[in-house]
Design a protein around this motif. Structure first.
Motif, PDB file in Angstrom:
ATOM      1  N   GLU A   1      20.670  21.904  -3.822  1.00  0.00           N
ATOM      2  CA  GLU A   1      19.808  21.083  -4.664  1.00  0.00           C
ATOM      3  C   GLU A   1      18.788  20.370  -3.779  1.00  0.00           C
ATOM      4  OE1 GLU A   1      19.727  20.906  -7.837  1.00  0.00           O
ATOM      5  OE2 GLU A   1      21.702  21.385  -8.665  1.00  0.00           O
ATOM      6  N   GLN A   2      17.500  20.534  -4.097  1.00  0.00           N
ATOM      7  CA  GLN A   2      16.447  19.921  -3.302  1.00  0.00           C
ATOM      8  C   GLN A   2      15.493  19.129  -4.192  1.00  0.00           C
ATOM      9  OE1 GLN A   2      15.090  22.497   0.225  1.00  0.00           O
ATOM     10  NE2 GLN A   2      15.611  24.049  -1.278  1.00  0.00           N
ATOM     11  N   GLU A   3      14.974  18.051  -3.641  1.00  0.00           N
ATOM     12  CA  GLU A   3      13.964  17.261  -4.326  1.00  0.00           C
ATOM     13  C   GLU A   3      12.779  17.047  -3.402  1.00  0.00           C
ATOM     14  OE1 GLU A   3      15.555  13.576  -5.672  1.00  0.00           O
ATOM     15  OE2 GLU A   3      16.808  14.472  -7.247  1.00  0.00           O
ATOM     16  N   TRP A   4      11.591  16.935  -3.990  1.00  0.00           N
ATOM     17  CA  TRP A   4      10.386  16.726  -3.191  1.00  0.00           C
ATOM     18  C   TRP A   4      10.299  15.274  -2.738  1.00  0.00           C
ATOM     19  CZ3 TRP A   4       7.210  19.424  -0.444  1.00  0.00           C
ATOM     20  CH2 TRP A   4       5.990  18.891  -0.037  1.00  0.00           C
ATOM     21  N   ASP A   5      10.148  15.087  -1.444  1.00  0.00           N
ATOM     22  CA  ASP A   5       9.999  13.764  -0.850  1.00  0.00           C
ATOM     23  C   ASP A   5       8.505  13.484  -0.689  1.00  0.00           C
ATOM     24  OD1 ASP A   5       9.909  11.488   0.688  1.00  0.00           O
ATOM     25  OD2 ASP A   5      11.426  12.136   2.134  1.00  0.00           O
TER      26      ASP A   5
ATOM     27  N   TYR B   1      10.599  18.887   1.161  1.00  0.00           N
ATOM     28  CA  TYR B   1      11.794  18.868   0.326  1.00  0.00           C
ATOM     29  C   TYR B   1      12.958  18.257   1.103  1.00  0.00           C
ATOM     30  CZ  TYR B   1       9.726  21.730  -3.343  1.00  0.00           C
ATOM     31  OH  TYR B   1       8.956  22.184  -4.372  1.00  0.00           O
TER      32      TYR B   1
ATOM     33  N   VAL C   1      19.641  17.054  -1.659  1.00  0.00           N
ATOM     34  CA  VAL C   1      20.319  15.967  -2.367  1.00  0.00           C
ATOM     35  C   VAL C   1      21.691  16.375  -2.888  1.00  0.00           C
ATOM     36  CG1 VAL C   1      18.160  14.827  -3.013  1.00  0.00           C
ATOM     37  CG2 VAL C   1      19.138  16.573  -4.532  1.00  0.00           C
TER      38      VAL C   1
END
Length: 407
Positions: free
Chosen positions: A172-176, A182, A185
């Motif tokens: 699971e990845q989120e944009w920083d 990415y 998380v």
């Protein structure tokens, strides 16, 4: 060589595989399982890649139980490699031996295969390019708590999934927005990942599934903080013991916060001194920095053993029941058998979850007959509490991978 029943089971379950990963918990005898699998595969040449500190252990193991020609392939290139041989080399040296890229018809064994988790490093790139006919991976902590670091090992096992697709399916990845990249998380499709791992010859086994080890007891000790720590935390600069500490970068600030909570905290040193004086049993102490080692040695008046980058001497540990063994994480968290002791003190914590997990198993392993005790010395209000939280969180990630797939 007589194997334990669980080791026979592991070998029988992977008999048809020529690429295997033995992710056995620390203390379950990965060395014996790996060497027996190598013997079964029976190739003319064998290559063992390990940590530098483990070379002598592997040499002794093969000389004791097998009739291979054992060669420490460490200093000088070899013009002709003899058949029925085992070449032993460390991770830092292997990529400097380009002649190994020409080797064929051999079995490659990686001891502590998590060392290739960064597929972009020179040693990992080199190992991934070797043309091994058979592959044996050994590790008690294959991911170090991070599934994204498993890809290079999966590649060696024969699962040719791209890194991009692997991350897409299991991470699971989120944009920083702040750092414009990415960030990871969490993880997903873990059951599917476990199934694929088994399909490609990976075996997971925890110690408690095999042996009833003595109870482990964990004691968190709150150590009184210091005004110097608080001052540095607020202003990123402080003078202590005639030295000016300046946290002008995030890395420097983290380093000095750890040292101010450790070696510069006289309250912690005093507690360790009292703990050592309160028992005549063997004590193991893990530390990080050379300054910590110097401070500990100065105040200990019992026989001392040392394992660090400069020295490995376990004489006092072996010969004296009241000895104190000082171990630097990078040099001794993996591979040592210290079950003569049942008391372990964390003077300061590592920030590497793999080393943390491995360190605990130095005393809680097969052969330990007494309850084991751990002391975590954490300075109040310091960075050490956050480090402990992160280490425990990563342990949970690792444990999920070891769990049996739910029916």
């Amino acid at each position: 060589m007589k194997l334990f029943p669980h080791q026979d089971i592991v070998l029988n379950d992977t008999y048809e595989y020529n690429r295997v990963a033995y992710y056995l918990d620390m203390g379950l005898g990965k060395t014996y399982v790996g060497s027996e699998k190598m013997w079964e595969l029976n190739t003319p040449y064998n290559l063992v890649i390990c940590q530098k500190s483990k070379i002598d252990d592997w040499v002794q193991h093969f000389n004791t139980f097998y009739d291979y020609t054992v060669v420490i392939y460490d200093k000088q290139p070899i013009e002709k490699i003899p058949e029925d041989s085992v070449l032993i080399i460390n991770y830092e040296r292997v990529w400097r031996r380009p002649e190994l890229l020409k080797l064929r018809n051999f079995t490659m064994m990686l001891d502590e295969s998590s060392k290739i988790k960064n597929e972009k490093s020179k040693q990992s790139k080199f190992i991934l390019n070797l043309v091994a006919h058979n592959v044996i991976l050994l590790s008690g902590t294959p991911t170090g708590g991070k599934y994204e670091e498993l890809w290079s090992q999966l590649h060696l096992l024969g699962w040719k999934i791209s890194k991009k697709l692997y991350l897409k399916q299991f991470v699971e990845q989120e944009w920083d927005e702040l750092n414009q990249q990415y960030k990871i998380v969490g993880y997903k499709n873990v059951d599917r990942l476990k199934k694929k791992l088994r399909q490609y010859g990976a075996v997971f086994m925890k110690t408690e599934e095999v042996f009833d080890l003595p109870k482990d007891n964990h004691n968190i000790v709150k150590i009184t903080g210091t005004k110097e720590y608080n001052e540095f935390s607020r202003h990123s600069i402080v003078e202590i013991s005639g030295e000016e500490l300046v946290g002008d970068t995030s890395t420097a600030k983290k380093l000095y916060l750890r040292q101010l909570a450790g070696v510069y905290n006289q309250n912690k040193l005093a507690y360790v001194k009292d703990l050592i004086d309160s028992t005549n049993d063997r004590i193991i102490i893990f530390y990080n920095f050379k300054k910590e080692y110097a401070a500990l040695v100065e105040m200990i008046d019992k026989p001392i053993s040392t394992v660090n980058g400069d020295l490995k001497d376990l004489t006092a540990y072996e010969e004296h029941e009241n000895s104190v063994t000082l171990i630097q994480y990078q040099a001794g968290a993996m591979g040592l058998n210290l079950q003569k002791a049942n008391k372990l003190v964390y003077f300061t914590l590592t920030d590497k979850s793999e080393l943390f997990e491995q360190s605990k198993k130095r005393i809680h392993r097969i052969g330990q007959e007494r309850p084991v005790f751990y002391w975590y010395l954490l300075t109040s209000g310091s960075i050490e509490w956050r480090i402990k939280d992160v280490l425990e969180m990563r342990k949970d990630y690792t444990d999920e991978l070891f769990e049996e797939e739910e029916m």
